[in-house]
Design an enzyme around this catalytic site. Structure first.
Site, short mmCIF file in Angstrom:
data_model
loop_
_atom_site.label_atom_id
_atom_site.label_comp_id
_atom_site.label_asym_id
_atom_site.label_seq_id
_atom_site.Cartn_x
_atom_site.Cartn_y
_atom_site.Cartn_z
N LYS A 186 0.85 -1.20 0.00
CA LYS A 186 0.00 0.00 0.00
C LYS A 186 0.88 1.24 0.00
O LYS A 186 1.58 1.51 0.97
CB LYS A 186 -0.88 0.05 1.26
CG LYS A 186 -1.86 1.24 1.21
CD LYS A 186 -2.50 1.53 2.54
CE LYS A 186 -1.88 2.71 3.26
NZ LYS A 186 -1.92 3.99 2.57
N GLY A 239 6.92 4.50 8.28
CA GLY A 239 6.04 5.64 8.54
C GLY A 239 6.34 6.21 9.92
O GLY A 239 7.43 6.01 10.46
N SER A 240 5.37 6.90 10.47
CA SER A 240 5.60 7.59 11.75
C SER A 240 5.61 6.59 12.91
O SER A 240 5.04 5.50 12.81
CB SER A 240 4.51 8.63 11.97
OG SER A 240 3.26 7.96 12.08
N THR A 241 6.20 7.00 13.99
CA THR A 241 6.22 6.16 15.20
C THR A 241 4.79 5.94 15.69
O THR A 241 4.45 4.83 16.14
CB THR A 241 7.09 6.86 16.27
OG1 THR A 241 8.42 6.96 15.72
CG2 THR A 241 7.14 6.07 17.56
N GLY A 244 3.31 3.32 13.53
CA GLY A 244 4.05 2.07 13.77
C GLY A 244 3.49 1.32 14.97
O GLY A 244 3.34 0.10 14.96
N GLU A 262 10.21 0.86 10.23
CA GLU A 262 11.14 1.97 9.97
C GLU A 262 10.38 3.24 10.31
O GLU A 262 9.45 3.62 9.59
CB GLU A 262 11.56 2.00 8.49
CG GLU A 262 12.46 0.87 8.07
CD GLU A 262 13.85 0.94 8.69
OE1 GLU A 262 14.25 2.04 9.14
OE2 GLU A 262 14.51 -0.09 8.74
N CYS A 296 13.12 11.12 7.00
CA CYS A 296 13.12 10.54 8.35
C CYS A 296 14.43 10.80 9.06
O CYS A 296 14.47 10.99 10.26
CB CYS A 296 12.87 9.04 8.26
SG CYS A 296 14.02 8.19 7.15
N GLU A 395 9.34 15.40 16.05
CA GLU A 395 9.65 15.36 14.63
C GLU A 395 8.71 16.33 13.90
O GLU A 395 7.49 16.20 14.00
CB GLU A 395 9.44 13.94 14.09
CG GLU A 395 9.85 13.82 12.64
CD GLU A 395 9.60 12.42 12.07
OE1 GLU A 395 8.52 11.85 12.32
OE2 GLU A 395 10.48 11.91 11.36
P1 NDP Z 1 2.24 7.78 8.55
O1 NDP Z 1 2.63 6.99 9.74
O2 NDP Z 1 1.17 8.78 8.69
O3 NDP Z 1 1.79 6.82 7.35
C1 NDP Z 1 2.61 5.80 6.87
C2 NDP Z 1 1.75 4.78 6.15
O4 NDP Z 1 0.91 4.15 7.11
C3 NDP Z 1 0.82 5.41 5.11
O5 NDP Z 1 0.70 4.56 4.00
C4 NDP Z 1 -0.47 5.52 5.90
O6 NDP Z 1 -1.64 5.58 5.10
C5 NDP Z 1 -0.43 4.23 6.69
N1 NDP Z 1 -1.34 4.21 7.83
C6 NDP Z 1 -1.84 5.27 8.52
N2 NDP Z 1 -2.68 4.83 9.49
C7 NDP Z 1 -2.70 3.48 9.43
C8 NDP Z 1 -3.38 2.45 10.14
N3 NDP Z 1 -4.23 2.74 11.13
N4 NDP Z 1 -3.16 1.17 9.81
C9 NDP Z 1 -2.30 0.86 8.80
N5 NDP Z 1 -1.65 1.79 8.06
C10 NDP Z 1 -1.82 3.09 8.37
O7 NDP Z 1 3.58 8.44 8.01
P2 NDP Z 1 3.73 9.46 6.81
O8 NDP Z 1 3.21 8.84 5.58
O9 NDP Z 1 3.22 10.79 7.23
O10 NDP Z 1 5.32 9.53 6.64
C11 NDP Z 1 6.13 10.31 7.42
C12 NDP Z 1 6.73 9.51 8.57
O11 NDP Z 1 7.44 8.38 8.06
C13 NDP Z 1 7.74 10.31 9.36
O12 NDP Z 1 7.55 10.06 10.73
C14 NDP Z 1 9.08 9.74 8.89
O13 NDP Z 1 10.11 9.92 9.82
C15 NDP Z 1 8.73 8.32 8.66
N6 NDP Z 1 9.68 7.69 7.75
C16 NDP Z 1 10.59 6.80 8.24
C17 NDP Z 1 11.56 6.25 7.41
C18 NDP Z 1 12.56 5.29 7.92
O14 NDP Z 1 13.19 4.62 7.10
N7 NDP Z 1 12.79 5.18 9.23
C19 NDP Z 1 11.64 6.63 5.98
C20 NDP Z 1 10.61 7.55 5.57
C21 NDP Z 1 9.67 8.07 6.43
P3 NDP Z 1 -2.20 6.99 4.52
O15 NDP Z 1 -2.14 6.74 3.06
O16 NDP Z 1 -3.60 7.14 5.02
O17 NDP Z 1 -1.31 8.08 4.98
#
Ligand code: NDP
Length: 492
Positions: A186, A239-241, A244, A262, A296, A395
């Protein structure tokens, strides 16, 4: 109606045929529910995308289950060949991919070829590792030959963020498929268009139906259905903590699927008085300016030794402005300063800046919107806001940096580690013994010495300590998290 470019635009031909449907079993599927994508440079509608619901997730899992036996039995070399071909096709589609990322989350099109080549190279790296997946043998028990088999999980899930859509795509697809798994992925609802464009290339690259499905949609619906699916055996999340934590709970409450995470960061960059000041200022500025601060591992917390603080702050602020460069439409070849990804992201970053102002913290540079159209924010620097301030601890994910001054080495290490994040830390110094003390003492999955992010080679593990994640990507080691180990004991 989504905007179509004028016929004389170099991107016109791509604007008339944007793929917006779910990709399941090597077929595009339209759904009744749609969600909009807006161009963050112009705020115009770019596309209406099919939202994958629970039924589409089930259909993708069915197809992945059906594809798994033949795909995992294929020789590793043949699986690698599909990944290599996909990488080549992505590079051939670089202009279309650049156009799509610019109109969905605002990546600067002129910079984008580098990112596509990076993602393609990562796929090729994992294509090469496919044949290297071996178990171990042991003759240490008398009369026995013991060995381990490394076997794919079966159907896996991947949920990725919007900030580096193709990079995150390659980080999941490469190792998952090289190891013989099938995958349901996704992309983020903010930036699904490049993954759907790559979906058009998947059959051309030779992947059988069902090996890789791509399901655009919202996290709470599509993402949650993947994270809690009873027939998905492993989930890789970036994604975000905050999210996660949610996906780990969904995984635990469903079939206790294996999870790698991650997550976010608030990465410190420590500059000592013996460092090359100009090089440190430039590297630290490039790290936070890249992708408009939406990385990130950006160096968002800088610690500089008090004796050089004035000179450093001046050089750093100038380098930050220079690195962000010129505001403009992300499709314009002269633009270098990308907008924030969408209205919500823009408001979130401005919200942090305004909240700091209400606490009496005025930035020493930037802090305002640029122009009135598009989601552009000035490169922004706060100086010594206080270790406990929100702007120093959370962040922000935008072009906003905090510079803190320190006196002693012990103080710098303690303050750098005083965070729940632990993704990337950097130190600039010419003192080798100090380098060794910090390499050991910094609580982070990655440490840059006289360099900072984006330095992160493929062949070394990538990931975070503490609440920045669990597991590692890149490197041969990452294949551990896409395979299960079976021990076989044989009496001779
Ligand atoms: P989010 O945590 O908001 O979203 C990440 C993904 O999770 C999206 O596809 C999102 O869907 C999905 N998601 C949201 N809610 C749920 C749920 N309840 N159940 C399952 N999936 C869900 O992060 P962002 O997209 O805003 O990305 C930014 C964050 O990612 C920052 O915190 C950044 O630091 C981190 N990041 C970490 C990296 C690493 O390698 N450590 C690399 C890149 C980013 P939706 O389409 O609705 O948003």
């Amino acid at each position: 109606m989504p905007t179509t470019l004028p016929p004389n635009s170099p991107f016109y031909r791509f604007s008339t045929s944007i793929e917006t449907r779910c990709f399941i079993n090597n077929t595009f599927v339209e759904t009744a529910d749609k969600f909009p994508i807006y161009n963050p440079s112009t705020e115009e509608l770019s596309a209406q995308v099919s939202q994958a619901g629970v039924n589409e997730v089930d259909a993708a899992v069915d197809a992945a289950e059906k594809a798994f036996p033949a795909w995992s039995e294929l020789s590793a070399d043949a699986r690698g060949a599909c990944l290599r071909r996909l990488a080549e096709l992505m590079v051939e589609s670089v202009d279309e991919l650049a156009y799509l990322e610019a109109i969905s989350m605002g990546k600067v099109a002129a910079h984008y070829p580098g990112e596509v080549r990076w993602a393609a190279a990562l796929l090729q790296y994992f294509a090469g590792l496919a044949t290297e997946l071996h178990g171990e043998t042991s003759l240490s028990t008398a009369g026995m030959l013991n060995l381990t088999l490394r076997q794919p999980y079966g159907v896996c899930g991947a949920i990725i963020p919007w900030n580096g859509p193709l990079a995150a795509f390659a980080m999941k697809v490469g190792p998952a498929l090289a190891a013989g798994n099938t995958l349901v992925l996704k992309p983020s609802e903010k930036s699904p268009l490049t993954a759907l464009c790559v979906a058009k290339l998947i059959p051309k690259a030779g992947f059988p139906p069902g090996v890789l499905s791509i399901l655009p949609g919202f996290g709470a619906v599509t993402g949650a259905a993947i994270a809690s699916h009873m027939r998905i055996r492993k989930l890789a999340f970036t994604g975000s903590t905050r999210t996660g934590r949610i996906v780990k709970q969904l995984a635990a409450k469903s079939n206790l699927k294996h999870v790698t995470l991650e997550l976010g960061g608030k990465s410190p960059c420590i500059v000592f008085e013996d460092a090359d000041l100009a090089a440190a200022a430039e590297a630290a500025a490039l790290s936070i300016a890249g992708n408009s601060g939406q990385l990130c591992y950006a160096s968002s917390r800088v610690y500089v030794q008090a004796s050089i603080a004035d000179r450093f702050v001046e050089a750093y602020t100038a380098a930050f402005r220079k690195a962000m460069g010129k505001v403009g439409d992300a499709l314009d070849p002269d633009t270098t300063h990308a907008p924030q990804a969408d209205a919500a992201q823009f408001q979130s970053v401005m919200g942090f800046i305004e909240a700091a102002r209400t606490q009496g913290l005025e930035p020493i540079a930037g802090g305002r919107r640029v122009g009135e159209r598009g989601y552009f924010i000035e490169p922004t620097v706060f100086l010594d806001p206080g270790e406990g301030s929100q702007i120093n601890r959370e962040e922000i994910f935008g072009p906003v940096a905090v510079v803190n001054t320190f006196e002693t080495e012990e103080e710098a290490l303690q303050r750098a580690n005083d965070t729940e994040y632990g993704l990337y830390s950097s130190i600039f110094t010419n003192d080798l013994k100090r380098v060794l003390r910090f390499a050991k003492g910094l609580e982070a999955g990655m440490v840059g010495v006289n360099c900072t992010s984006p330095t992160a080679p493929f062949d070394m593990p990538f990931g975070g300590f503490k609440q920045s994640g669990e597991g590692r990507e890149f490197s041969f080691k990452s294949l551990d998290s896409w395979t299960e180990t079976k021990t076989v004991m044989m009496k001779m």
